[in-house]
Write an enzyme that holds these catalytic residues in place. Structure first.
Site, PDB file in Angstrom:
ATOM      1  N   GLU A 114       0.842  -1.203   0.000  1.00 32.95           N
ATOM      2  CA  GLU A 114       0.000   0.000   0.000  1.00 32.95           C
ATOM      3  C   GLU A 114       0.872   1.245   0.000  1.00 32.95           C
ATOM      4  O   GLU A 114       1.968   1.236   0.554  1.00 32.95           O
ATOM      5  CB  GLU A 114      -0.855   0.038   1.279  1.00 32.95           C
ATOM      6  CG  GLU A 114      -1.788  -1.132   1.419  1.00 32.95           C
ATOM      7  CD  GLU A 114      -2.526  -1.112   2.761  1.00 32.95           C
ATOM      8  OE1 GLU A 114      -2.221  -0.245   3.603  1.00 32.95           O
ATOM      9  OE2 GLU A 114      -3.384  -1.969   2.948  1.00 32.95           O
ATOM     10  N   LYS A 116       2.383   4.480   1.399  1.00 35.17           N
ATOM     11  CA  LYS A 116       2.516   4.982   2.761  1.00 35.17           C
ATOM     12  C   LYS A 116       2.184   6.460   2.709  1.00 35.17           C
ATOM     13  O   LYS A 116       2.978   7.279   2.241  1.00 35.17           O
ATOM     14  CB  LYS A 116       3.929   4.755   3.295  1.00 35.17           C
ATOM     15  CG  LYS A 116       4.063   5.154   4.752  1.00 35.17           C
ATOM     16  CD  LYS A 116       5.386   4.679   5.318  1.00 35.17           C
ATOM     17  CE  LYS A 116       5.456   4.823   6.819  1.00 35.17           C
ATOM     18  NZ  LYS A 116       5.289   6.170   7.308  1.00 35.17           N
ATOM     19  N   ASP A 118       1.615  10.196   3.691  1.00 30.09           N
ATOM     20  CA  ASP A 118       2.341  11.069   4.599  1.00 30.09           C
ATOM     21  C   ASP A 118       1.361  12.050   5.242  1.00 30.09           C
ATOM     22  O   ASP A 118       1.197  13.178   4.804  1.00 30.09           O
ATOM     23  CB  ASP A 118       3.423  11.817   3.811  1.00 30.09           C
ATOM     24  CG  ASP A 118       4.416  12.487   4.726  1.00 30.09           C
ATOM     25  OD1 ASP A 118       4.350  12.257   5.949  1.00 30.09           O
ATOM     26  OD2 ASP A 118       5.259  13.238   4.223  1.00 30.09           O
ATOM     27  N   TYR A 226      -6.863   1.973   6.297  1.00 28.54           N
ATOM     28  CA  TYR A 226      -6.042   0.835   5.870  1.00 28.54           C
ATOM     29  C   TYR A 226      -6.024  -0.314   6.872  1.00 28.54           C
ATOM     30  O   TYR A 226      -5.349  -1.307   6.656  1.00 28.54           O
ATOM     31  CB  TYR A 226      -4.610   1.264   5.583  1.00 28.54           C
ATOM     32  CG  TYR A 226      -3.975   2.077   6.692  1.00 28.54           C
ATOM     33  CD1 TYR A 226      -3.706   1.507   7.930  1.00 28.54           C
ATOM     34  CD2 TYR A 226      -3.660   3.416   6.504  1.00 28.54           C
ATOM     35  CE1 TYR A 226      -3.138   2.243   8.943  1.00 28.54           C
ATOM     36  CE2 TYR A 226      -3.085   4.161   7.520  1.00 28.54           C
ATOM     37  CZ  TYR A 226      -2.832   3.569   8.739  1.00 28.54           C
ATOM     38  OH  TYR A 226      -2.285   4.306   9.741  1.00 28.54           O
ATOM     39  N   LYS A 314      10.822   3.074   2.673  1.00 23.90           N
ATOM     40  CA  LYS A 314      10.775   4.528   2.509  1.00 23.90           C
ATOM     41  C   LYS A 314      11.433   4.970   1.204  1.00 23.90           C
ATOM     42  O   LYS A 314      12.418   4.390   0.761  1.00 23.90           O
ATOM     43  CB  LYS A 314      11.513   5.195   3.686  1.00 23.90           C
ATOM     44  CG  LYS A 314      10.897   4.894   5.043  1.00 23.90           C
ATOM     45  CD  LYS A 314       9.588   5.621   5.248  1.00 23.90           C
ATOM     46  CE  LYS A 314       9.784   7.001   5.816  1.00 23.90           C
ATOM     47  NZ  LYS A 314      10.063   7.049   7.230  1.00 23.90           N
ATOM     48  N   CYS A 408      21.026  48.801   1.658  1.00 24.72           N
ATOM     49  CA  CYS A 408      19.749  48.108   1.461  1.00 24.72           C
ATOM     50  C   CYS A 408      19.385  48.123  -0.023  1.00 24.72           C
ATOM     51  O   CYS A 408      19.422  49.174  -0.661  1.00 24.72           O
ATOM     52  CB  CYS A 408      18.659  48.795   2.267  1.00 24.72           C
ATOM     53  SG  CYS A 408      17.021  48.200   1.855  1.00 24.72           S
ATOM     54  N   CYS A 411      16.329  50.649  -0.585  1.00 27.79           N
ATOM     55  CA  CYS A 411      16.354  52.097  -0.327  1.00 27.79           C
ATOM     56  C   CYS A 411      17.769  52.667  -0.246  1.00 27.79           C
ATOM     57  O   CYS A 411      17.950  53.847  -0.007  1.00 27.79           O
ATOM     58  CB  CYS A 411      15.589  52.415   0.950  1.00 27.79           C
ATOM     59  SG  CYS A 411      16.428  51.804   2.428  1.00 27.79           S
ATOM     60  N   CYS A 426      18.111  46.623   7.557  1.00 29.20           N
ATOM     61  CA  CYS A 426      18.011  47.964   7.018  1.00 29.20           C
ATOM     62  C   CYS A 426      17.377  48.816   8.106  1.00 29.20           C
ATOM     63  O   CYS A 426      16.265  48.529   8.542  1.00 29.20           O
ATOM     64  CB  CYS A 426      17.124  47.965   5.772  1.00 29.20           C
ATOM     65  SG  CYS A 426      16.622  49.619   5.295  1.00 29.20           S
ATOM     66  N   CYS A 431      11.984  52.667   4.406  1.00 27.88           N
ATOM     67  CA  CYS A 431      12.405  51.802   3.300  1.00 27.88           C
ATOM     68  C   CYS A 431      11.166  51.202   2.630  1.00 27.88           C
ATOM     69  O   CYS A 431      10.319  50.604   3.296  1.00 27.88           O
ATOM     70  CB  CYS A 431      13.293  50.679   3.839  1.00 27.88           C
ATOM     71  SG  CYS A 431      13.572  49.380   2.628  1.00 27.88           S
TER      72      CYS A 431
HETATM   73  S1  IVH Z   1      -0.228   0.174   8.644  1.00 26.41           S
HETATM   74  C1  IVH Z   1       0.865  -1.232  13.164  1.00 26.41           C
HETATM   75  N1  IVH Z   1      -0.573   1.301   6.352  1.00 26.41           N
HETATM   76  O1  IVH Z   1       2.707   5.001   8.883  1.00 26.41           O
HETATM   77  C2  IVH Z   1       0.972  -0.063  12.305  1.00 26.41           C
HETATM   78  N2  IVH Z   1       0.379   2.616   8.065  1.00 26.41           N
HETATM   79  O2  IVH Z   1       5.171   4.464  10.384  1.00 26.41           O
HETATM   80  C3  IVH Z   1       0.196  -0.331  11.062  1.00 26.41           C
HETATM   81  N3  IVH Z   1       0.848   4.918   7.399  1.00 26.41           N
HETATM   82  O3  IVH Z   1       1.413   5.270  12.113  1.00 26.41           O
HETATM   83  C4  IVH Z   1       0.276   0.785  10.165  1.00 26.41           C
HETATM   84  N4  IVH Z   1       0.132   4.750   5.339  1.00 26.41           N
HETATM   85  O4  IVH Z   1       0.256   6.574  10.285  1.00 26.41           O
HETATM   86  C5  IVH Z   1      -0.131   1.472   7.600  1.00 26.41           C
HETATM   87  N5  IVH Z   1      -0.969   2.144   4.250  1.00 26.41           N
HETATM   88  C6  IVH Z   1      -0.540   2.320   5.487  1.00 26.41           C
HETATM   89  C7  IVH Z   1      -0.039   3.548   5.932  1.00 26.41           C
HETATM   90  C8  IVH Z   1       0.423   3.650   7.234  1.00 26.41           C
HETATM   91  C9  IVH Z   1       0.649   5.558   6.248  1.00 26.41           C
HETATM   92  C10 IVH Z   1       1.441   5.533   8.603  1.00 26.41           C
HETATM   93  C11 IVH Z   1       0.639   5.313   9.849  1.00 26.41           C
HETATM   94  C12 IVH Z   1       1.570   4.699  10.854  1.00 26.41           C
HETATM   95  C13 IVH Z   1       2.891   5.051  10.275  1.00 26.41           C
HETATM   96  C14 IVH Z   1       3.915   4.044  10.723  1.00 26.41           C
END
Ligand code: IVH
Length: 669
Positions: A114, A116, A118, A226, A314, A408, A411, A426, A431
């Protein structure tokens, strides 16, 4: 008759829920906006006529009253974090560690990969299908109650859909703001002269922690779900089935961006995701690989802070190289000079970058950045990019080191070293660059809140000599405004009317607007409440200032220094001569001034702790005045249970809103 009515109301709600789902979750509206509005208005009318029919899960009940504080919420099951992996080897090692743990040759499962997201992780609890509570992750065990804000997120259903609704469902997901919405919001903030947010995550986090859900309503947040916490009646054996089932319940998931398959499929999906990263509508910082089979997850279990069955892969930081075309110097409101690198436009993280702050001359020296240099710039999800390094190998000899200006750029006044000895400033109060920044601050939302005047207009006014200081705003007339670019008769008239209204600001707003160093909104409020008039504040010694609760020695001396300067005294005289009268406390409030000194207050809704008459009496005792209706002259609306239209109007006018609990605390109950 009553029965028919109740049925009609329930039918309307069901239809509206479905249309919300189509519109906000599926992004495929099934009816026109006008038709939708008609349904919603009919429901609102019926509920207004029959308040007994209103239920908390009605689509009309999304935005409630502000809360006084965020309560703590314990998670029934801890919200864990994830182990990170940064490359293919680490992902393979993770898979191997699972096999070793289970002592098997191969894992009998697929994986789910999935995005991740942010954002901010949240938990939403549905009891018998109705949204009961929402909370932040907090430390994993105890989070904060953000139910009021999550209810205001349109894509989050107040009631689950479908026939397989569980008795208890704790769903977890990531609250985010889409990139386009984020950019729009930041642009608005900048236009209003306010600080933009660094990235969508900060904006989402800041919004969810607001006490007043009206803020969340204005900011298009979303939650992608999720996973689940403690739940009863989950009908899924795999992550794939779980996501499908959550979708059926009307919850937004991210199935479109999720891959299923073996480990090689995961690695391929990761590469694809990284490539598409910048074109995606949401910020993601990697991919989460999860064991698909839920029973197998049970066997794998968790470590202290993270489950064994998942790993976060990551993305590397978003960097790019480009050339420094020039280093210019920007002049701020207080005269501080900030060097800014003008870059050959380059795409980083899907955004075209043309400027990067270099903070100060010291930073430039450390990095040894020169005009003509090829540099690495980085965006860590942030909007304002940084220059992180110079590619020294690319130097051809013609690069020009930055020389801090002696004069500056706006001015031509000789610049001075700031007290902290790092920045240059300045010193010329006239100015033009400083004046532009000062005027922007003066009319900003936290200041005099003048509508219809933005940075472009201010630059014109200053460039044409119409405005040489904030006081000149009050000398503007229709004829000179209409002569400006993009200024019609109507906008000119509106601006003059807005300036007229700004002539009687609350004292704290004026103090903030003046841009005294060290006086932000909070300090301004404290000073205004304590001294209640500009004259008393101006006459206060540094000791008297320091004695005020909430004012530190630094702020005290800065305030004292500001009032001691003749040019500032002249400014105050000019403003007074032009009819600027801050609203002040009545004499009876005494020299100290009460909590509400000089303030106008109005109550709405039912108060729980005291009667309306008692509350009003307390305000008056403390130097405040009670108004009868919401208007621009109102400083504070105190909100009890079931507030009416006054709350809405106050929000529209940007009037400060306080809950009854906050009010009781202020008056010392
Ligand atoms: S599963 C037991 N799925 O990433 C933790 N986390 O670094 C299960 N996050 O606190 C998390 N997308 O806020 C999961 N598809 C995803 C996610 C996800 C973002 C975040 C989440 C978690 C953090 C962990």
């Amino acid at each position: 008759m009553e029965r028919d009515l109740a049925r009609r109301v329930e039918k309307l709600r069901e239809e509206i829920r479905q249309h919300n789902h189509h519109y906000y979750v599926l992004a495929r509206p099934a009816i026109s906006d006008a038709e939708y509005d008609r349904l919603l208005r009919e429901l609102q009318r019926l509920e207004a006529e029959h308040p007994d029919l209103v239920t908390p899960d009605s689509p009309t009940q999304r935005v409630g009253a502000p809360v006084s504080a965020l309560a703590k919420v314990e998670h029934a099951e801890p919200m864990l974090s994830l182990e990170n992996a940064f490359n293919e080897t680490e992902v393979r090692e993770w898979e191997e560690s699972l096999r070793n743990y289970l002592k098997v040759e191969s894992l009998d499962t697929d994986f789910a990969g999935e995005p991740k997201l942010d954002g901010v992780s949240v938990e939403v609890v549905y009891e018998n299908g109705v949204l009961a509570r929402a909370s932040t992750r907090g430390d994993g065990w105890v989070g904060e109650d953000i139910t009021h804000n999550v209810r205001a997120i349109q894509s989050v259903p107040l009631r689950l859909a479908g026939g397989r609704v569980p008795a208890l469902l704790e769903v977890r997901g990531e609250a985010i703001m889409r990139k386009d919405a984020f950019q729009r919001l930041n642009r608005d903030l900048l236009e209003q002269g306010e600080e933009p947010f660094a990235n969508p995550r900060n904006l989402a986090a800041g919004t969810l922690k607001q006490l007043d859900p009206a803020v969340a309503k204005e900011r298009p947040l979303d939650i992608y779900f999720y996973g689940t916490g403690r739940s009863a009646g989950i009908e899924a054996r795999t992550q794939r089935e779980l996501l499908a089932w959550l979708g059926e319940l009307g919850l937004r998931t991210n199935v479109e961006m999720t891959a299923f398959g073996g480990l090689d499929a995961m690695l391929a999906a990761y590469a694809g995701l990284e490539q598409r990263r910048n074109d995606l509508p949401v910020e993601i910082d990697g991919m989460v690989i999860k064991v698909d089979n839920l029973a197998l997850r049970e066997r794998l279990g968790t470590r202290a802070r993270s489950p064994r069955w998942a790993v976060a892969v990551k993305f590397p930081a978003q960097q790019a190289t480009t050339r420094v075309q020039d280093i210019v110097v920007q002049v701020g409101r207080l005269g501080t000079l900030t060097p800014v690198a003008l870059l050959e436009p380059v795409e980083v993280g899907g955004v075209t970058v043309q400027r990067a702050t270099l903070h100060n001359a010291e930073q430039i020296r450390k990095l040894d950045v020169r005009v003509g240099d090829r540099v690495f710039i980085e965006r860590a999800g942030d909007v304002i990019p940084k220059v992180v390094a110079v590619v020294k190998e690319s130097r051809r000899g013609g690069e020009r080191p930055f020389t801090p200006p002696e004069r500056c750029p706006a001015c031509d006044t000789r610049v001075e070293q700031d007290e902290d000895a790092v920045a240059l400033r300045c010193p010329n109060p006239r100015c033009p660059a400083r004046v532009v920044a000062q005027v922007e601050h003066f009319v900003s939302r936290g200041g005099l809140d003048v509508e219809g005047i933005g940075p472009k207009l201010i630059e014109q006014l200053v460039a044409r000599g119409l405005v040489e200081g904030v006081a000149d705003l009050f000398c503007l007339d229709a004829a000179s405004l209409i002569a400006l670019e993009r200024m019609g008769e109507k906008s000119a008239a509106n601006l003059l009317a807005a300036l007229e209204r700004a002539r009687q600001p609350a004292l704290d707003r004026l103090l903030f607007a003046l841009g005294i160093a060290g006086v932000g909104q909070t300090v301004a409020e404290v000073l205004a409440a304590h001294f209640s008039t500009l004259e008393r504040l101006g006459a206060a010694s540094a000791e008297e200032l320091e004695a005020v609760k909430g004012i530190g020695p630094e702020a005290a001396s800065q305030v004292r220094a500001w009032f001691a300067q003749e040019e500032n005294q002249a400014l105050l005289r000019d403003l007074a001569a032009l009819g600027l009268r801050p609203r002040t406390a009545p004499a009876s409030a005494g020299a100290k001034g009460g909590e509400f000194a000089g303030r106008t207050v109005l109550f709405t809704g039912t108060l729980a702790g005291l009667t309306r008459a008692e509350a009003e009496a307390r305000v008056k005792e403390q130097g405040g005045r009670i108004l009868k209706a919401v208007s621009r002259n109102l400083d504070l609306l105190v909100v009890g249970e079931d507030p009416g239209s006054k709350l809405k109007k106050a929000r529209e006018l940007g009037v400060r809103i306080m809950t009854e609990a906050e009010f009781l605390e202020r008056i010392g109950d």
